[in-house]
Design a protein around this motif. Structure first.
Motif, mmCIF file in Angstrom:
data_model
loop_
_atom_site.group_PDB
_atom_site.id
_atom_site.type_symbol
_atom_site.label_atom_id
_atom_site.label_comp_id
_atom_site.label_asym_id
_atom_site.label_seq_id
_atom_site.Cartn_x
_atom_site.Cartn_y
_atom_site.Cartn_z
ATOM 1 N N ILE A 1 0.839 -1.206 0.000
ATOM 2 C CA ILE A 1 0.000 0.000 0.000
ATOM 3 C C ILE A 1 0.871 1.252 0.000
ATOM 4 O O ILE A 1 0.599 2.212 -0.735
ATOM 5 C CB ILE A 1 -0.969 -0.010 1.206
ATOM 6 C CG1 ILE A 1 -2.045 -1.068 0.999
ATOM 7 C CG2 ILE A 1 -1.600 1.359 1.431
ATOM 8 C CD1 ILE A 1 -2.921 -1.312 2.216
ATOM 9 N N LYS A 2 1.936 1.264 0.777
ATOM 10 C CA LYS A 2 2.830 2.437 0.807
ATOM 11 C C LYS A 2 3.492 2.649 -0.547
ATOM 12 O O LYS A 2 3.606 3.783 -1.024
ATOM 13 C CB LYS A 2 3.883 2.263 1.900
ATOM 14 C CG LYS A 2 3.342 2.463 3.293
ATOM 15 C CD LYS A 2 4.430 2.344 4.334
ATOM 16 C CE LYS A 2 3.853 2.512 5.730
ATOM 17 N NZ LYS A 2 4.876 2.390 6.761
ATOM 18 N N ARG A 3 3.925 1.542 -1.189
ATOM 19 C CA ARG A 3 4.547 1.679 -2.513
ATOM 20 C C ARG A 3 3.545 2.231 -3.520
ATOM 21 O O ARG A 3 3.866 3.101 -4.330
ATOM 22 C CB ARG A 3 5.067 0.319 -2.982
ATOM 23 C CG ARG A 3 6.362 -0.089 -2.337
ATOM 24 C CD ARG A 3 6.983 -1.246 -3.084
ATOM 25 N NE ARG A 3 6.016 -2.332 -3.290
ATOM 26 C CZ ARG A 3 6.114 -3.548 -2.800
ATOM 27 N NH1 ARG A 3 7.178 -3.874 -2.100
ATOM 28 N NH2 ARG A 3 5.193 -4.458 -3.025
ATOM 29 N N LEU B 1 1.259 6.466 -6.791
ATOM 30 C CA LEU B 1 0.054 7.222 -7.120
ATOM 31 C C LEU B 1 0.276 8.712 -6.903
ATOM 32 O O LEU B 1 -0.148 9.529 -7.721
ATOM 33 C CB LEU B 1 -1.123 6.723 -6.270
ATOM 34 C CG LEU B 1 -2.481 7.334 -6.561
ATOM 35 C CD1 LEU B 1 -2.886 7.038 -8.006
ATOM 36 C CD2 LEU B 1 -3.526 6.785 -5.619
ATOM 37 N N SER B 2 0.951 9.059 -5.827
ATOM 38 C CA SER B 2 1.190 10.489 -5.590
ATOM 39 C C SER B 2 2.096 11.052 -6.680
ATOM 40 O O SER B 2 1.916 12.189 -7.115
ATOM 41 C CB SER B 2 1.791 10.712 -4.205
ATOM 42 O OG SER B 2 3.087 10.142 -4.138
ATOM 43 N N ALA C 1 2.343 14.298 -11.694
ATOM 44 C CA ALA C 1 2.596 14.398 -13.138
ATOM 45 C C ALA C 1 1.346 14.880 -13.867
ATOM 46 O O ALA C 1 1.432 15.735 -14.774
ATOM 47 C CB ALA C 1 3.048 13.047 -13.680
ATOM 48 N N CYS C 2 0.162 14.363 -13.511
ATOM 49 C CA CYS C 2 -1.088 14.805 -14.134
ATOM 50 C C CYS C 2 -1.344 16.281 -13.862
ATOM 51 O O CYS C 2 -1.791 17.027 -14.745
ATOM 52 C CB CYS C 2 -2.261 13.983 -13.625
ATOM 53 S SG CYS C 2 -2.293 12.310 -14.262
ATOM 54 N N ASN C 3 -1.107 16.708 -12.644
ATOM 55 C CA ASN C 3 -1.299 18.127 -12.300
ATOM 56 C C ASN C 3 -0.367 19.011 -13.108
ATOM 57 O O ASN C 3 -0.762 20.082 -13.576
ATOM 58 C CB ASN C 3 -1.098 18.343 -10.811
ATOM 59 C CG ASN C 3 -2.221 17.785 -9.968
ATOM 60 O OD1 ASN C 3 -3.325 17.584 -10.470
ATOM 61 N ND2 ASN C 3 -1.958 17.525 -8.698
#
Length: 162
Positions: free
Chosen positions: A111-113, A118-119, A124-126
């Motif tokens: 989950i941390k990975r 994801l962050s 990158a999307c932002n």
């Protein structure tokens, strides 16, 4: 006693035997061990065992309650077997708990990975969105839609039912 003609020998002193302190012993006095043995003999004659504590039933030395003793032994053996089964179940559950904790740690690491990945994707999307908004001649033109009256409906190729 000495001879009357003997002048050399000294007179013998009559030694008195000193009495011991305290009350003199009686002729038939018993020792502590004899008294205790007599006490136990009286209890045995009354049918009372000296092996049990007061208020605790003496199941081992009463021959009349042999059936009760056997029942208690059987109950004890069944309780021991039940306790052994409970210990085995506890050991199995502890092993399962250890495996579940290991799996939970692995899941938390995954989950941390994923959160880190994801962050990074979100950042990158932002950045891409900011770049697209910053360009005046964007690839996607701004479309202004006009209201079409219902009389112009249906468009060609669309079903006429509305």
């Amino acid at each position: 006693m000495r001879d009357a003609a003997d002048n050399v020998t000294a007179e013998l002193l009559e030694l008195e035997v000193k009495r011991r302190p305290g009350r003199p012993r009686k002729a038939g006095a018993m020792t502590n061990a004899e008294r205790q043995a007599a006490y136990r003999a009286r209890l045995k004659a009354d049918g009372i065992s000296t092996y049990a504590r007061p208020g605790v039933p003496d199941l081992v030395h009463r021959h009349a309650d042999a059936d009760e003793l056997e029942e208690l032994r059987a109950e004890l053996e069944s309780a021991k077997a039940e306790l052994a089964e409970a210990h085995e179940t506890i050991d199995e559950l502890n092993d399962e708990l250890i495996e579940l904790r290991k799996a939970a740690k692995e899941d938390q690491a995954l989950i941390k990975r994923l959160q880190r990945g994801l962050s990074g994707s979100i950042q990158a999307c932002n950045e891409m969105q900011r770049e697209l908004e910053a360009k005046p001649n964007s690839v996607t033109p701004r479309v202004v839609t006009k209201n079409i009256p219902e009389s112009e409906w249906p468009f060609p190729g669309e079903p006429s039912a509305r």
